[in-house]
Design an enzyme around this catalytic site. Sequence first.
Site, mmCIF file in Angstrom:
data_model
loop_
_atom_site.group_PDB
_atom_site.id
_atom_site.type_symbol
_atom_site.label_atom_id
_atom_site.label_comp_id
_atom_site.label_asym_id
_atom_site.label_seq_id
_atom_site.Cartn_x
_atom_site.Cartn_y
_atom_site.Cartn_z
ATOM 1 N N ASN A 61 0.915 -1.125 -0.179
ATOM 2 C CA ASN A 61 -0.011 -0.174 0.047
ATOM 3 C C ASN A 61 0.897 1.228 0.097
ATOM 4 O O ASN A 61 1.582 1.465 1.076
ATOM 5 C CB ASN A 61 -0.933 -0.126 1.308
ATOM 6 C CG ASN A 61 -1.738 1.309 1.612
ATOM 7 O OD1 ASN A 61 -2.084 2.003 0.557
ATOM 8 N ND2 ASN A 61 -2.261 1.173 2.731
ATOM 9 N N LYS A 99 0.218 4.308 -0.181
ATOM 10 C CA LYS A 99 -0.513 5.489 0.363
ATOM 11 C C LYS A 99 -0.514 6.575 -0.524
ATOM 12 O O LYS A 99 -0.524 6.332 -1.587
ATOM 13 C CB LYS A 99 0.044 5.603 1.740
ATOM 14 C CG LYS A 99 -0.247 4.400 2.571
ATOM 15 C CD LYS A 99 0.203 4.671 3.982
ATOM 16 C CE LYS A 99 0.320 3.523 4.617
ATOM 17 N NZ LYS A 99 0.083 3.664 6.408
ATOM 18 N N HIS A 155 -9.484 0.988 4.975
ATOM 19 C CA HIS A 155 -8.015 0.992 5.491
ATOM 20 C C HIS A 155 -8.486 1.978 6.869
ATOM 21 O O HIS A 155 -9.176 2.991 6.589
ATOM 22 C CB HIS A 155 -7.132 1.774 4.703
ATOM 23 C CG HIS A 155 -5.630 1.668 5.002
ATOM 24 N ND1 HIS A 155 -5.196 2.689 6.143
ATOM 25 C CD2 HIS A 155 -4.710 1.053 4.891
ATOM 26 C CE1 HIS A 155 -4.092 2.353 6.316
ATOM 27 N NE2 HIS A 155 -3.815 1.130 5.631
ATOM 28 N N GLU A 202 -6.766 4.403 7.953
ATOM 29 C CA GLU A 202 -6.586 5.910 7.472
ATOM 30 C C GLU A 202 -7.867 6.335 6.900
ATOM 31 O O GLU A 202 -8.237 7.654 6.893
ATOM 32 C CB GLU A 202 -5.393 5.983 6.672
ATOM 33 C CG GLU A 202 -4.175 5.886 7.515
ATOM 34 C CD GLU A 202 -3.093 5.617 6.589
ATOM 35 O OE1 GLU A 202 -2.903 5.646 5.519
ATOM 36 O OE2 GLU A 202 -2.024 5.068 7.311
ATOM 37 N N GLU A 221 -5.145 -5.231 10.629
ATOM 38 C CA GLU A 221 -4.519 -3.966 10.989
ATOM 39 C C GLU A 221 -4.746 -3.545 12.270
ATOM 40 O O GLU A 221 -5.595 -2.491 12.104
ATOM 41 C CB GLU A 221 -4.155 -3.127 9.786
ATOM 42 C CG GLU A 221 -4.030 -4.031 8.512
ATOM 43 C CD GLU A 221 -3.401 -2.768 7.582
ATOM 44 O OE1 GLU A 221 -2.317 -2.905 6.925
ATOM 45 O OE2 GLU A 221 -4.061 -1.652 7.292
ATOM 46 N N GLY A 254 2.227 2.406 10.785
ATOM 47 C CA GLY A 254 3.218 3.572 10.448
ATOM 48 C C GLY A 254 3.756 3.882 11.723
ATOM 49 O O GLY A 254 4.427 4.983 11.758
ATOM 50 N N SER A 294 3.556 -1.874 10.383
ATOM 51 C CA SER A 294 4.885 -2.000 10.802
ATOM 52 C C SER A 294 5.640 -3.249 10.170
ATOM 53 O O SER A 294 6.511 -3.540 10.932
ATOM 54 C CB SER A 294 5.380 -1.438 11.917
ATOM 55 O OG SER A 294 4.782 -0.287 12.304
ATOM 56 N N GLY A 333 2.997 -1.065 4.264
ATOM 57 C CA GLY A 333 2.980 0.194 4.003
ATOM 58 C C GLY A 333 4.248 0.754 3.519
ATOM 59 O O GLY A 333 4.764 0.479 2.724
HETATM 60 C C1 PEP Z 1 -0.661 -0.236 5.847
HETATM 61 O O1 PEP Z 1 -0.704 0.926 5.344
HETATM 62 O O2 PEP Z 1 -1.723 -0.562 5.804
HETATM 63 C C2 PEP Z 1 0.340 -0.294 6.687
HETATM 64 C C3 PEP Z 1 0.336 -1.199 7.331
HETATM 65 O O3 PEP Z 1 1.529 0.601 6.953
HETATM 66 P P1 PEP Z 1 2.695 0.235 7.678
HETATM 67 O O4 PEP Z 1 3.351 -1.202 6.891
HETATM 68 O O5 PEP Z 1 3.560 1.503 7.147
HETATM 69 O O6 PEP Z 1 2.467 0.211 9.042
#
Ligand code: PEP
Length: 254
Positions: free
Chosen positions: A9, A11, A94, A96, A164, A170, A210, A231
């Site tokens: 992803n 983003k 998601h 976000e 998640e 993040g 992460s 991400g």
């Molecule tokens: C995501 O955007 O779904 C995500 C898991 O981000 P990150 O890996 O940066 O934590």
Amino acid sequence: MRVPLIAGNWKMNTTVAEALELVRAMKDELEKVISVEKVVCPPFVSLAPVKELLAGSTIKLGAQNLFFAEKGAYTGEISPLMVADLCEYVIIGHSERRQHFHETGDIVNKKIMAALKAGLKPILCIGERLEENESGKTEEVVAEQLSTALVGVADPDGMAIAYEPVWAIGTGKPATGEQANGTIAFIRQNIAQVCGGNVAREIRILYGGSVNSTNAAEFMQQPEIDGALVGGASLKANEFLSIVNQASIIKHSK
Ligand code: PEP
């Protein structure tokens, strides 16, 4: 056996030129890993050029969102038909989007239905916030998000779920493999109740939050975890490639 799925992803990162550069940097090596399904999800404006670059490739394309109406007076939105024209996958719900764009469970459900109707494979994101985790409400929250998202969905064919935890996205503070595996097992039981045992056995449930090349193995070693939604680390060609390679080696050595 469920085929492992690793989705990146991106983003709101990369211009079109940067997106193409990133794909070029990992395409040939990713191509060699055939036992894992690899998906990249660039921003909307890069989908068409990236699709062109990936013509004939085993690397698949996903969008990060869609709107649920097929067409009409919805300035600035992208319809399921438009996404399906370019992509096989679409990320829906998601955290976000739930947080910054006020996407409710009802909206997520409408998007899931619209995506499936358009022939897309949704990657449905669910996960609890920190305070919900700390007050022992993780299972309650994911069960509620899941059942709301699946209202009226008789056959979630091709759909994947990404567990998640919001506090892990993040932050550089992932869940442990064991924690993630436990919650994903719970999610699978819930899917069995809502959609039946066959769907629950076949559906891929990913961990996201992460994930990077250093911790990927911990997640891939877990029996309930079928891959990762990545991400930040998916913006680095070597990191993403390493995660995909580890998924391939670990999942296929069992
Ligand atoms: C995501 O955007 O779904 C995500 C898991 O981000 P990150 O890996 O940066 O934590």
